[in-house]
Motif scaffolding. Sequence first.
Motif, PDB file in Angstrom:
ATOM      1  N   GLN A  85      42.633  46.733  39.569  1.00  0.00           N
ATOM      2  CA  GLN A  85      42.826  45.746  38.504  1.00  0.00           C
ATOM      3  C   GLN A  85      43.479  46.398  37.286  1.00  0.00           C
ATOM      4  O   GLN A  85      44.408  45.846  36.700  1.00  0.00           O
ATOM      5  CB  GLN A  85      41.485  45.143  38.082  1.00  0.00           C
ATOM      6  N   LEU A  89      47.094  45.604  35.518  1.00  0.00           N
ATOM      7  CA  LEU A  89      47.204  45.228  34.104  1.00  0.00           C
ATOM      8  C   LEU A  89      47.977  46.242  33.277  1.00  0.00           C
ATOM      9  O   LEU A  89      48.746  45.870  32.394  1.00  0.00           O
ATOM     10  CB  LEU A  89      45.809  45.046  33.496  1.00  0.00           C
ATOM     11  N   LYS A 105      50.026  36.100  30.182  1.00  0.00           N
ATOM     12  CA  LYS A 105      48.660  36.136  29.670  1.00  0.00           C
ATOM     13  C   LYS A 105      47.745  36.597  30.804  1.00  0.00           C
ATOM     14  O   LYS A 105      47.737  35.991  31.879  1.00  0.00           O
ATOM     15  CB  LYS A 105      48.240  34.751  29.173  1.00  0.00           C
ATOM     16  N   THR A 106      47.004  37.677  30.557  1.00  0.00           N
ATOM     17  CA  THR A 106      46.138  38.233  31.591  1.00  0.00           C
ATOM     18  C   THR A 106      44.729  38.459  31.049  1.00  0.00           C
ATOM     19  O   THR A 106      44.526  38.540  29.841  1.00  0.00           O
ATOM     20  CB  THR A 106      46.677  39.582  32.103  1.00  0.00           C
ATOM     21  N   ALA A 107      43.799  38.576  31.967  1.00  0.00           N
ATOM     22  CA  ALA A 107      42.416  38.906  31.625  1.00  0.00           C
ATOM     23  C   ALA A 107      41.822  39.697  32.772  1.00  0.00           C
ATOM     24  O   ALA A 107      42.121  39.433  33.939  1.00  0.00           O
ATOM     25  CB  ALA A 107      41.603  37.640  31.388  1.00  0.00           C
ATOM     26  N   LEU A 108      41.008  40.660  32.445  1.00  0.00           N
ATOM     27  CA  LEU A 108      40.317  41.456  33.445  1.00  0.00           C
ATOM     28  C   LEU A 108      38.882  40.958  33.528  1.00  0.00           C
ATOM     29  O   LEU A 108      38.166  40.950  32.525  1.00  0.00           O
ATOM     30  CB  LEU A 108      40.333  42.943  33.056  1.00  0.00           C
ATOM     31  N   LEU A 109      38.491  40.500  34.699  1.00  0.00           N
ATOM     32  CA  LEU A 109      37.133  40.015  34.916  1.00  0.00           C
ATOM     33  C   LEU A 109      36.418  40.981  35.840  1.00  0.00           C
ATOM     34  O   LEU A 109      36.947  41.348  36.882  1.00  0.00           O
ATOM     35  CB  LEU A 109      37.157  38.614  35.538  1.00  0.00           C
ATOM     36  N   THR A 150      32.623  44.508  24.218  1.00  0.00           N
ATOM     37  CA  THR A 150      32.808  43.917  25.543  1.00  0.00           C
ATOM     38  C   THR A 150      31.521  43.827  26.342  1.00  0.00           C
ATOM     39  O   THR A 150      31.424  43.000  27.237  1.00  0.00           O
ATOM     40  CB  THR A 150      33.822  44.733  26.373  1.00  0.00           C
TER      41      THR A 150
END
Length: 168
Positions: A85, A89, A105-109, A150
């Motif tokens: 991941q 990113l 637009k990205t997000a790390l889950l 976080t």
Amino acid sequence: MRAVFWRFILRERRSLHQVIPNYEPRGSQQQMAEAVWHAFENEQHLLVEAATGTGKTMAYLYPAFVKSVEENLPVVIATDTIALQQQILENDVPKLERALGTTVKTALLKGRDHYLCVQKFEHFLERMPAHYDEQLMACQLLVWLTETETGDVEELNLPSGGRALWMS
């Protein structure tokens, strides 16, 4: 739609030469990208097995990005590891953005194992940790809880005993 996708891929290949040193298009990468695109277009599931060096990441990122932009919908890409991941990113998405001249637009889950269960921690504190390592870890976590942005365990440098508690 297919013509739009292939114009994108052809334009992308030229652009990728500018942002990825020694980039070379691969037939297997093109086949995979086409299969991913077809699955998106037909709202089907797809399972792909491809050899190392195929260029899998870019082969699924291209069509995912195009589909997301065209339909203004999010796309979720699940990986087996946090390391992959982060590679996507930190390395692949920026290359794709530079090649396309746009941003994504990205997000790390991450899974729940990466976050502290406050209820479990409260129960741990109630039983009054007896060992020095447990007391040290409890103090470290209490300070961290007041500072974290976080809540991710990756922010911590827990001793081995602390990791065991975190995972229990």
